[in-house]
Design a protein around this motif. Structure first.
Motif, PDB file in Angstrom:
ATOM      1  N   THR A 179       0.945  -1.406   0.108  1.00  0.00           N
ATOM      2  CA  THR A 179       0.167   0.225  -0.016  1.00  0.00           C
ATOM      3  C   THR A 179       1.080   1.208  -0.037  1.00  0.00           C
ATOM      4  N   LEU A 180       1.931   1.074   0.288  1.00  0.00           N
ATOM      5  CA  LEU A 180       2.886   1.886   0.089  1.00  0.00           C
ATOM      6  C   LEU A 180       3.772   2.644  -1.270  1.00  0.00           C
ATOM      7  N   GLN A 181       4.282   4.104  -1.099  1.00  0.00           N
ATOM      8  CA  GLN A 181       4.287   5.115  -2.832  1.00  0.00           C
ATOM      9  C   GLN A 181       5.901   4.559  -2.956  1.00  0.00           C
ATOM     10  N   ASN A 182       5.365   4.453  -4.497  1.00  0.00           N
ATOM     11  CA  ASN A 182       6.579   4.195  -4.729  1.00  0.00           C
ATOM     12  C   ASN A 182       8.051   4.924  -4.812  1.00  0.00           C
ATOM     13  N   SER A 183       8.508   5.521  -3.827  1.00  0.00           N
ATOM     14  CA  SER A 183       9.195   6.920  -4.405  1.00  0.00           C
ATOM     15  C   SER A 183      10.147   6.040  -2.416  1.00  0.00           C
ATOM     16  N   VAL A 184      11.404   7.120  -2.455  1.00  0.00           N
ATOM     17  CA  VAL A 184      12.256   6.884  -1.655  1.00  0.00           C
ATOM     18  C   VAL A 184      11.523   6.963  -0.292  1.00  0.00           C
ATOM     19  N   THR A 185      10.499   7.748  -0.286  1.00  0.00           N
ATOM     20  CA  THR A 185       9.821   8.468   1.019  1.00  0.00           C
ATOM     21  C   THR A 185       9.111   6.977   1.300  1.00  0.00           C
ATOM     22  N   GLY A 186       8.416   5.888  -0.096  1.00  0.00           N
ATOM     23  CA  GLY A 186       8.479   4.495   0.486  1.00  0.00           C
ATOM     24  C   GLY A 186       9.387   3.892   0.763  1.00  0.00           C
ATOM     25  N   ILE A 187      10.485   3.983   0.804  1.00  0.00           N
ATOM     26  CA  ILE A 187      11.628   3.087   1.355  1.00  0.00           C
ATOM     27  C   ILE A 187      11.278   3.177   2.570  1.00  0.00           C
ATOM     28  N   ALA A 188      11.874   4.481   2.959  1.00  0.00           N
ATOM     29  CA  ALA A 188      11.734   4.857   4.439  1.00  0.00           C
ATOM     30  C   ALA A 188      10.374   4.118   5.476  1.00  0.00           C
ATOM     31  N   GLN A 189       9.733   4.018   4.566  1.00  0.00           N
ATOM     32  CA  GLN A 189       8.569   3.485   5.310  1.00  0.00           C
ATOM     33  C   GLN A 189       7.980   2.063   5.184  1.00  0.00           C
ATOM     34  N   CYS A 190       8.834   1.642   4.116  1.00  0.00           N
ATOM     35  CA  CYS A 190       8.420   0.231   4.105  1.00  0.00           C
ATOM     36  C   CYS A 190       9.768  -0.147   4.965  1.00  0.00           C
ATOM     37  N   LEU A 191      11.258   0.017   4.901  1.00  0.00           N
ATOM     38  CA  LEU A 191      11.881  -0.524   6.050  1.00  0.00           C
ATOM     39  C   LEU A 191      11.644  -0.270   7.299  1.00  0.00           C
ATOM     40  N   MET A 192      10.839   0.760   8.340  1.00  0.00           N
ATOM     41  CA  MET A 192      10.181   0.752   9.757  1.00  0.00           C
ATOM     42  C   MET A 192       9.023  -0.337   9.337  1.00  0.00           C
ATOM     43  N   GLN A 193       8.415  -0.391   8.346  1.00  0.00           N
ATOM     44  CA  GLN A 193       6.691  -1.326   8.405  1.00  0.00           C
ATOM     45  C   GLN A 193       7.331  -2.721   8.543  1.00  0.00           C
ATOM     46  N   ILE A 194       8.267  -3.556   8.069  1.00  0.00           N
ATOM     47  CA  ILE A 194       9.012  -4.437   8.013  1.00  0.00           C
ATOM     48  C   ILE A 194      10.053  -4.611   9.512  1.00  0.00           C
ATOM     49  N   ALA A 195      10.234  -3.742   9.710  1.00  0.00           N
ATOM     50  CA  ALA A 195      10.993  -3.846  11.155  1.00  0.00           C
ATOM     51  C   ALA A 195       9.685  -3.951  12.128  1.00  0.00           C
ATOM     52  N   ARG A 196       9.703  -3.274  11.822  1.00  0.00           N
ATOM     53  CA  ARG A 196       8.047  -3.315  13.347  1.00  0.00           C
ATOM     54  C   ARG A 196       6.685  -4.366  13.406  1.00  0.00           C
ATOM     55  N   LYS A 197       7.146  -5.419  11.689  1.00  0.00           N
ATOM     56  CA  LYS A 197       5.411  -6.393  11.885  1.00  0.00           C
ATOM     57  C   LYS A 197       6.329  -7.654  12.145  1.00  0.00           C
ATOM     58  N   TYR A 198       8.172  -8.065  12.035  1.00  0.00           N
ATOM     59  CA  TYR A 198       8.854  -8.765  11.869  1.00  0.00           C
ATOM     60  C   TYR A 198       9.424  -8.687  13.894  1.00  0.00           C
ATOM     61  N   ALA A 199       9.993  -7.909  14.311  1.00  0.00           N
ATOM     62  CA  ALA A 199      11.011  -7.522  14.961  1.00  0.00           C
ATOM     63  C   ALA A 199      10.797  -6.411  15.969  1.00  0.00           C
ATOM     64  N   PRO A 200       9.886  -6.483  17.136  1.00  0.00           N
ATOM     65  CA  PRO A 200       9.532  -5.924  17.087  1.00  0.00           C
ATOM     66  C   PRO A 200      10.619  -5.228  18.715  1.00  0.00           C
ATOM     67  N   ASN A 201      11.418  -6.915  18.315  1.00  0.00           N
ATOM     68  CA  ASN A 201      12.126  -5.621  19.613  1.00  0.00           C
ATOM     69  C   ASN A 201      13.627  -5.397  18.566  1.00  0.00           C
ATOM     70  N   ALA A 202      13.528  -4.834  17.839  1.00  0.00           N
ATOM     71  CA  ALA A 202      14.726  -4.085  16.558  1.00  0.00           C
ATOM     72  C   ALA A 202      14.192  -3.046  16.567  1.00  0.00           C
ATOM     73  N   TYR A 203      15.651  -2.075  17.707  1.00  0.00           N
ATOM     74  CA  TYR A 203      15.284  -0.590  17.139  1.00  0.00           C
ATOM     75  C   TYR A 203      16.288  -0.222  15.757  1.00  0.00           C
ATOM     76  N   VAL A 204      16.038   0.722  15.298  1.00  0.00           N
ATOM     77  CA  VAL A 204      15.907   1.428  13.990  1.00  0.00           C
ATOM     78  C   VAL A 204      16.529   2.842  13.795  1.00  0.00           C
ATOM     79  N   GLY A 205      17.293   3.301  13.055  1.00  0.00           N
ATOM     80  CA  GLY A 205      17.729   4.341  13.009  1.00  0.00           C
ATOM     81  C   GLY A 205      18.418   5.126  11.194  1.00  0.00           C
ATOM     82  N   PHE A 206      18.182   6.061  11.422  1.00  0.00           N
ATOM     83  CA  PHE A 206      18.338   6.800   9.638  1.00  0.00           C
ATOM     84  C   PHE A 206      19.712   7.778   9.956  1.00  0.00           C
ATOM     85  N   PRO A 207      20.760   7.393   9.251  1.00  0.00           N
ATOM     86  CA  PRO A 207      21.685   8.546   9.274  1.00  0.00           C
ATOM     87  C   PRO A 207      21.673   9.883   7.913  1.00  0.00           C
TER      88      PRO A 207
END
Length: 340
Positions: free
Chosen positions: A151-179
């Motif tokens: 359901t996400l946009q095909n864009s770089v914004t969508g990449i950032a959202q997808c990275l976080m979405q997959i992280a939250r779905k599969y590994a709630p024990n993981a903490y993520v950050g952007f540089p």
């Protein structure tokens, strides 16, 4: 966040791209242990061990051995070359990219303990340039080809959202950050770009310092693995001339205030202060000395910790620094700086 990671509420000190045996040999006890995950397709990180993706468990086990939190620097977007964005519109590349991302977080779910993930250093700077410092949603990238992000946009914004979405779905024990990119031409616009990416929805900010020792760039003629034109590289510890540490910390503070997330310095060079530039494996730098004797300044601008590591195989490491990291980290830990 430090408490969530299972660590004391003090400024944390980590090591990266360093062998477990070398750390143990010096009886160093890092709070964080970082390793890269690179590649897409043949030869990429899931293929390094069997079964696919087992490398994550190996790194995590090594971190556990030292009492450290495992950290993974996801560096897949550089597979086609640093700054090459052609893969963003390539179906095969992006399908493999997303499969690797999902595998990482599935592995972290299996690990089951707190872990850190650093998303794609430098990539965001290259996409910012591609957008003419405008909006990441204007740069095309294949995102909704992945079932977890349909359901996400095909864009770089969508990449950032997808990275976080997959992280939250599969590994709630993981903490993520952007540089945020520390490219000189982007200093005034990087915060706005990260806000548009939605980086404030992550858990921490990855603050880069320099991927090489200062002396490696200062040497004349420059060696093949340190060829950049900007100068100077060695920061002024008196904080009078530019560049200096207070300037860098002021920049970190803008990200901290703008994204309202703790700041984790990453890939901080391990070089030793000197009046000479140095040579391979012994290039000069002064960030270890300044960082580990001025941790209160880092906490004051939102800092939660710093990870030290060579960004290239010819840079100073803990085996060639004359015991500097061991000395300064031990001294700091004997009288640590509390987090607010």
């Amino acid at each position: 966040m430090a408490v969530k990671l299972g660590k004391p509420s003090r400024f944390l000190v980590g090591l990266g791209t360093t062998e477990l045996a070398d750390i143990q040999k010096q009886a160093i006890t890092p709070d964080i242990y970082d390793q890269y995950l690179v590649g897409v397709g043949d030869g990429s990180w899931p293929t390094w061990n069997s079964p696919s993706g087992a490398y994550v468990q190996i790194v995590a086990k090594n971190a556990d051995t030292m009492g450290a939190v495992p950290m993974f620097t996801l560096y897949q977007m550089a597979s086609n070359g640093d700054g090459n964005l052609t893969g963003l519109s390539n179906t095969t590349f992006m399908k493999n990219y997303w499969n690797n991302v999902r595998l990482l977080f599935q592995q972290l779910k299996t690990y089951g303990k707190p872990a850190l993930v650093n998303f794609e250093p430098d990539f965001w700077g290259y996409t910012q340039r591609a957008s003419n410092n405008a909006d990441p949603s204007t740069v095309f990238a294949l995102v909704n080809i992945d079932a977890d992000c349909s359901t996400l946009q095909n864009s770089v914004t969508g990449i950032a959202q997808c990275l976080m979405q997959i992280a939250r779905k599969y590994a709630p024990n993981a903490y993520v950050g952007f540089p945020p990119a520390l490219f000189g031409d982007l200093h005034t616009t990087a915060l706005s770009y990260m806000q548009k990416l939605g980086a404030d929805k992550a858990d921490f900010i990855v603050m880069q310092t320099l991927d090489r020792d200062a002396g490696c760039f200062e040497n004349t003629p420059q060696v093949s693995y340190c060829t950049r034109l900007d100068t100077p590289w060695y920061w002024d510890e008196a904080n009078i001339t530019s560049p200096n540490f207070k300037e860098h910390f002021a920049l970190a503070k803008t990200y901290y205030q703008g994204l309202q997330l703790p700041v984790l310095w990453w890939q901080t060079p391990l070089g030793v202060p000197s009046s000479q530039f140095g040579s391979a494996l012994k290039w000069r730098d002064n960030r270890v000395r300044y960082f580990l004797t001025h941790t209160s300044e880092m906490v004051a601008v939102g800092g939660i910790g710093a990870v030290f590591s060579p960004g290239e195989v010819n840079q100073t490491n803990i085996n060639t620094d004359g015991g500097q990291f061991k000395t300064y980290s031990s001294s700091y830990l004997a009288k640590p700086t509390a987090l607010p």
